[in-house]
Design a protein around this motif. Structure first.
Motif, PDB file in Angstrom:
ATOM      1  N   GLN A 137       3.319  -0.585   8.754  1.00 14.04           N
ATOM      2  CA  GLN A 137       2.729   0.613   8.513  1.00 14.04           C
ATOM      3  C   GLN A 137       3.269   2.094   8.949  1.00 14.04           C
ATOM      4  O   GLN A 137       3.365   2.204  10.243  1.00 14.04           O
TER       5      GLN A 137
ATOM      6  N   ASP B 219      -4.400  -4.830   6.531  1.00 13.09           N
ATOM      7  CA  ASP B 219      -5.484  -3.617   6.741  1.00 13.09           C
ATOM      8  C   ASP B 219      -5.642  -3.319   8.285  1.00 13.09           C
ATOM      9  O   ASP B 219      -5.130  -4.025   9.079  1.00 13.09           O
ATOM     10  N   TYR B 220      -6.201  -2.167   8.461  1.00 11.70           N
ATOM     11  CA  TYR B 220      -6.567  -1.577   9.675  1.00 11.70           C
ATOM     12  C   TYR B 220      -7.383  -2.472  10.555  1.00 11.70           C
ATOM     13  O   TYR B 220      -8.040  -3.199  10.126  1.00 11.70           O
TER      14      TYR B 220
ATOM     15  N   ASP C  77      -6.627   2.803   3.895  1.00 13.44           N
ATOM     16  CA  ASP C  77      -6.967   2.498   5.253  1.00 13.44           C
ATOM     17  C   ASP C  77      -7.802   3.800   5.898  1.00 13.44           C
ATOM     18  O   ASP C  77      -8.349   3.663   7.003  1.00 13.44           O
TER      19      ASP C  77
ATOM     20  N   GLY D 178      -4.560   7.172   3.545  1.00 13.90           N
ATOM     21  CA  GLY D 178      -3.934   5.996   4.418  1.00 13.90           C
ATOM     22  C   GLY D 178      -3.617   4.884   3.461  1.00 13.90           C
ATOM     23  O   GLY D 178      -3.366   3.872   3.951  1.00 13.90           O
TER      24      GLY D 178
ATOM     25  N   LYS E 171       0.802  -1.237  -0.145  1.00 15.73           N
ATOM     26  CA  LYS E 171       0.245   0.005  -0.222  1.00 15.73           C
ATOM     27  C   LYS E 171       0.782   1.305   0.105  1.00 15.73           C
ATOM     28  O   LYS E 171       1.890   1.371   0.810  1.00 15.73           O
TER      29      LYS E 171
ATOM     30  N   ARG F  64       1.113  -5.047  11.965  1.00 13.60           N
ATOM     31  CA  ARG F  64      -0.030  -5.822  11.814  1.00 13.60           C
ATOM     32  C   ARG F  64       0.120  -7.280  11.470  1.00 13.60           C
ATOM     33  O   ARG F  64       0.916  -7.732  11.012  1.00 13.60           O
TER      34      ARG F  64
ATOM     35  N   TYR G 141      -5.307   8.500   8.623  1.00 11.47           N
ATOM     36  CA  TYR G 141      -3.817   8.162   8.403  1.00 11.47           C
ATOM     37  C   TYR G 141      -3.158   8.941   7.571  1.00 11.47           C
ATOM     38  O   TYR G 141      -1.693   8.899   7.340  1.00 11.47           O
TER      39      TYR G 141
END
Length: 233
Positions: free
Chosen positions: A171, A215-216, A152, A149, A144, A211, A156
């Motif tokens: 991230q 993803d968030y 996200d 974000g 990403k 993470r 962000y």
């Protein structure tokens, strides 16, 4: 008449020899006296070639030598420091994890409550000036990169997410500039962005997450994770 003339001629050579002897004796005495005076004069002062060791010249010589030695020591220290930095960078790039920025203060921590977050804080904030170099915490592939974000959400700001070989993701958010694109392979310590104050940010800093997915919502405590990897922050 001839006898007197003969007598007078016979005395002149004797007188000449006498005068010559006297002159030679005087010259010799002068030379001896001169030598003695010169020796006496020389004996009262420092011998030739030694004055620079005892007078103002000595101070200059010592100062110059100290200056040269100081410069050489500084050069050696600078070279050693540079070599150590190069070695450290090489080790960092070869394996392991590292902090995403080099000079920082830790601010908001993982799990903090606050009005700035919809839920608890999902990462660790590193307070740094805008434009600070942001580095990949570990080797991986960018999955990403962009505004919002990177997908996200706007909170962000500009963000990057990197997938690592051990199945984790890192991230980096609130960036002022992004220097990588999706699909880029990066190594530990590579520059990926510059820090900023974009998105939902109360001041210049880098928001950093570890993470389980890209993803968030899958974040873990990044400081604890880095500690387990041998990185002190």
């Amino acid at each position: 008449m001839s006898k007197r003339v003969s007598f007078q001629h016979s005395r002149r050579p004797s007188l000449s020899r006498a005068r010559g002897a006297m002159m030679a004796a005087g010259l010799g005495a002068s030379m001896v006296l001169g030598t003695g005076a010169a020796f006496a004069a020389g004996s009262t002062g420092a011998p030739s070639g030694v004055d620079h060791l005892t007078g103002a010249g000595a101070a200059r010589s010592i100062t110059e030598q100290a200056s040269v030695q100081g410069k050489l020591a500084a050069k050696k220290a600078a070279a050693a420091k540079k070599a150590a930095a190069v070695k450290k960078a090489a080790i960092k790039k070869a394996h392991g994890w590292s902090a995403p920025v080099n000079r920082y203060e830790l601010s908001a921590s993982y799990g903090n409550d606050g009005s700035r977050w919809a839920h608890k804080h999902s990462g660790q904030d590193f307070a740094v000036p805008i434009g600070t170099r942001v580095e990949a915490a570990h080797s991986g592939v960018v999955v990403k990169a962009g505004p919002n974000g990177g997908g996200d959400g706007p909170a962000y700001g500009n963000a990057v997410v990197i997938k690592h070989s051990n199945g984790t993701y890192s991230q980096y958010a609130h960036l002022s500039r992004i220097d990588v694109r999706i699909g880029d392979a990066v190594r530990t310590g590579d520059r990926i962005a510059l820090s900023g104050n974009t998105g939902n940010s109360s001041g210049p800093h880098l928001h950093f997450e570890i993470r389980h997915t890209a993803d968030y919502g899958s974040a873990v405590n990044p400081v604890h994770f880095l500690h387990r990897e041998g990185v002190r922050v």
